[in-house]
Design an enzyme around this catalytic site. Structure first.
Site, PDB file in Angstrom:
ATOM      1  N   GLU A  52       8.970  16.470  15.664  1.00  0.00           N
ATOM      2  CA  GLU A  52       9.486  16.263  14.310  1.00  0.00           C
ATOM      3  C   GLU A  52       8.767  17.206  13.348  1.00  0.00           C
ATOM      4  OE1 GLU A  52      10.719  12.481  11.571  1.00  0.00           O
ATOM      5  OE2 GLU A  52       8.727  12.430  12.466  1.00  0.00           O
ATOM      6  N   GLY A  55       6.606   5.327   8.546  1.00  0.00           N
ATOM      7  CA  GLY A  55       5.807   6.541   8.591  1.00  0.00           C
ATOM      8  C   GLY A  55       5.940   7.201   9.947  1.00  0.00           C
ATOM      9  N   LYS A 111       0.854  -1.191   0.000  1.00  0.00           N
ATOM     10  CA  LYS A 111       0.000   0.000   0.000  1.00  0.00           C
ATOM     11  C   LYS A 111       0.886   1.236   0.000  1.00  0.00           C
ATOM     12  CE  LYS A 111      -1.999   2.939   2.132  1.00  0.00           C
ATOM     13  NZ  LYS A 111      -2.065   4.432   1.906  1.00  0.00           N
ATOM     14  N   GLY A 164       2.239   4.747  13.535  1.00  0.00           N
ATOM     15  CA  GLY A 164       2.835   3.482  13.949  1.00  0.00           C
ATOM     16  C   GLY A 164       2.154   2.894  15.163  1.00  0.00           C
TER      17      GLY A 164
END
Length: 499
Positions: A401, A248, A195, A253
């Site tokens: 982040e 990701g 995906k 996650g």
């Protein structure tokens, strides 16, 4: 810095691919989503729609997983010899090399990254990955085990493929992340439902055509385009998927982990980072300036390993800030297809708004904008390369982040390595760090003290197919690449025979 937001022409192969109707790959056939729905794919430099792809959802994932299960249990893939499997994986590298320029253009158009970087790093790195992993097909060996139990025993282990694997890849390195996941899984003998990120599905679909051209049996690799909350969630939840591999954000996650609990499928995660780059006073300062600037501005800062926290010793702090700011000023911003461009747009409007929000937050919290911090032009998702000085760990820009071309610089005045390591480790992440020094003792002692999965000495953003990659703490579980990745895609079966 200079700005040239102009869309250069696209090569004939990439143009022809864009013009085709795009479909899902399920059981060796290209099909529409069962719902008939599609969604647009955007050029982030111009905000133009360049293609439409199927909006796959749970029904399509169900069909793809069923095809992968058949291919794994009873199809020809279940009987293929390791040497033949190796040759097929190697063949993917050869085919990718034959179409390298086309893939680089598609990646630059879809993601926004500079085409020169895409050709040199993304495409060539993917070629290298398939060729490296092809060798593991014939090296997945078990072992005989001497045991102390009474009797005449023959005890040994086998390494077997884990089964059907769901692989969910990100938008920052779409082709390379597909290669990182496909190559070891195929080498191990697994079957796959891939995906791609909804922002960047094009190279995955084009690569599906190469998989068919290489001669893989139907159902071995299935490709579902769709949204994370529909197709991605269905894949992570699916009761007939044996393992899910995800790259990701840390936030997503954690959702993957919860979704995988239903059948306790195996999970590997490569997640976020807030990587420190530490410049000691004895470093080659010119090299450190160039290297730490690249550490944050490469790929528009959209790297999980980006050197977004720059620590410079007080004796070289001013010189480092001035030097990195000067490097930012040399950068040419523009459309990724322009071979002279060094920094393209961010991938999407959502990401653009996120980075702009961080810049505003940094200003409000007292960070000094030494250079950059603005949005150039009135078209596309561009952000200037930005240096924020006088930052501290209480600021959002330092803690979280950003995933953009924004570096937060801090000074340190302590020569105690424990104290320096404490600065570096003051984050929930632990993916990568770099140490800049001529002192080998300092370099290797710091490498031991920093809690991160990958440590670079006098470089940053290093990668190689043989180099295991992954993080500590909330940067993920497990390792990509190297021999370590094969642990994710194999099961160890222990056998004890009494004679």
């Amino acid at each position: 810095m200079t700005i040239a937001i102009r869309k250069p022409s696209l090569g004939s192969a990439a143009t022809a691919f864009l013009a085709k109707p795009h479909k899902l790959l399920i059981d060796g056939k290209w099909v529409d989503a069962k719902s008939g729905e599609t969604f647009p794919v955007e050029d982030p430099a111009t905000e133009e729609v360049i293609a439409h792809v199927p909006a796959g959802d749970k029904a399509d994932v169900d069909a793809a997983v069923a095809a992968a299960r058949r291919a794994f249990e009873s199809g020809p893939w279940s009987r293929i010899l390791p040497g033949d499997r190796s040759r097929l994986v190697w063949r993917l590298g050869d085919l990718l090399e034959q179409h390298a320029d086309e893939f680089a253009e598609l990646e630059a158009l879809d993601n926004g990254k500079p085409v020169t970087n895409a050709r040199r790093d993304d495409v060539q790195g993917s070629i290298n990955m398939f060729r490296y992993m092809a060798g593991w097909s014939t090296r997945l060996t078990g072992e005989t085990i001497p045991v102390s139990s009474p009797g005449n025993w023959h005890v040994y282990t086998l390494r077997e493929p884990v089964g059907v694997v769901g692989q969910i890849i990100p938008w920052n390195f779409p082709l390379m992340m597909a290669a990182w996941k496909l190559a070891p899984a195929l080498a191990a003998g697994c079957t796959i439902v891939l995906k791609p990120a909804e922002q960047t599905p094009l190279t995955a679909l084009r690569f599906g055509e190469l998989i068919q051209e290489a001669g893989f049996p139907d159902g071995v690799v299935n490709i579902i385009t769709g949204y994370g909350e529909t197709a991605g969630a269905a894949l992570a939840n699916h009761p007939d998927v044996d393992k899910v591999a995800f790259t990701g954000s840390t936030e997503v996650g954690k959702l993957i982990v919860k979704a995988a609990a239903g059948n306790l499928k195996r999970v590997s995660l490569e997640l976020g980072g807030k990587s420190p780059a530490i410049v000691f006073p004895d470093a080659d300062i010119d090299r450190a300036i160039s290297g730490t600037a690249s550490a944050i501005f490469y790929n528009q800062g959209q790297c999980c390993t980006a050197g977004s926290r720059l620590f410079a010793h007080k004796s070289v702090y001013d010189r480092v800030v001035e030097g990195v700011s000067a490097e930012a000023g040399k950068i040419k911003i523009g459309h990724g297809l322009d071979p002279n461009v060094n920094l393209g747009p961010l991938v999407s409007k959502e990401q653009h708004n996120r980075v702009r929000g961080f810049l505003e937050s940094g200003r409000k919290e007292g960070a000094e904008v030494v250079t950059g911090g603005n949005v150039p032009g009135n078209q596309g998702y561009f952000v200037e390369p930005t240096v924020l000085a006088n930052t501290n760990r209480d600021m959002r820009v330092v803690r979280e982040e950003i995933f953009g071309p924004v570096v937060c610089v801090q000074s340190f005045d302590d020569d105690d390595l424990e104290a320096v390591a404490k600065f570096a480790n003051d984050t929930e992440y632990g993916l990568q760090a770099s140490v800049w020094t001529r002192n080998l003792k300092v370099a290797h002692m710091m490498a031991r003290k920093i809690r991160a999965g990958t440590i670079c000495i006098n470089n940053h953003n290093y990668g190689d197919p043989a180099w295991p990659f992954g993080g500590y703490k909330q940067s993920g579980w497990g390792r990509e690449m190297g021999k370590e990745v094969m642990e994710h895609y194999t099961e160890t079966k222990a056998i004890a025979a009494l004679h």
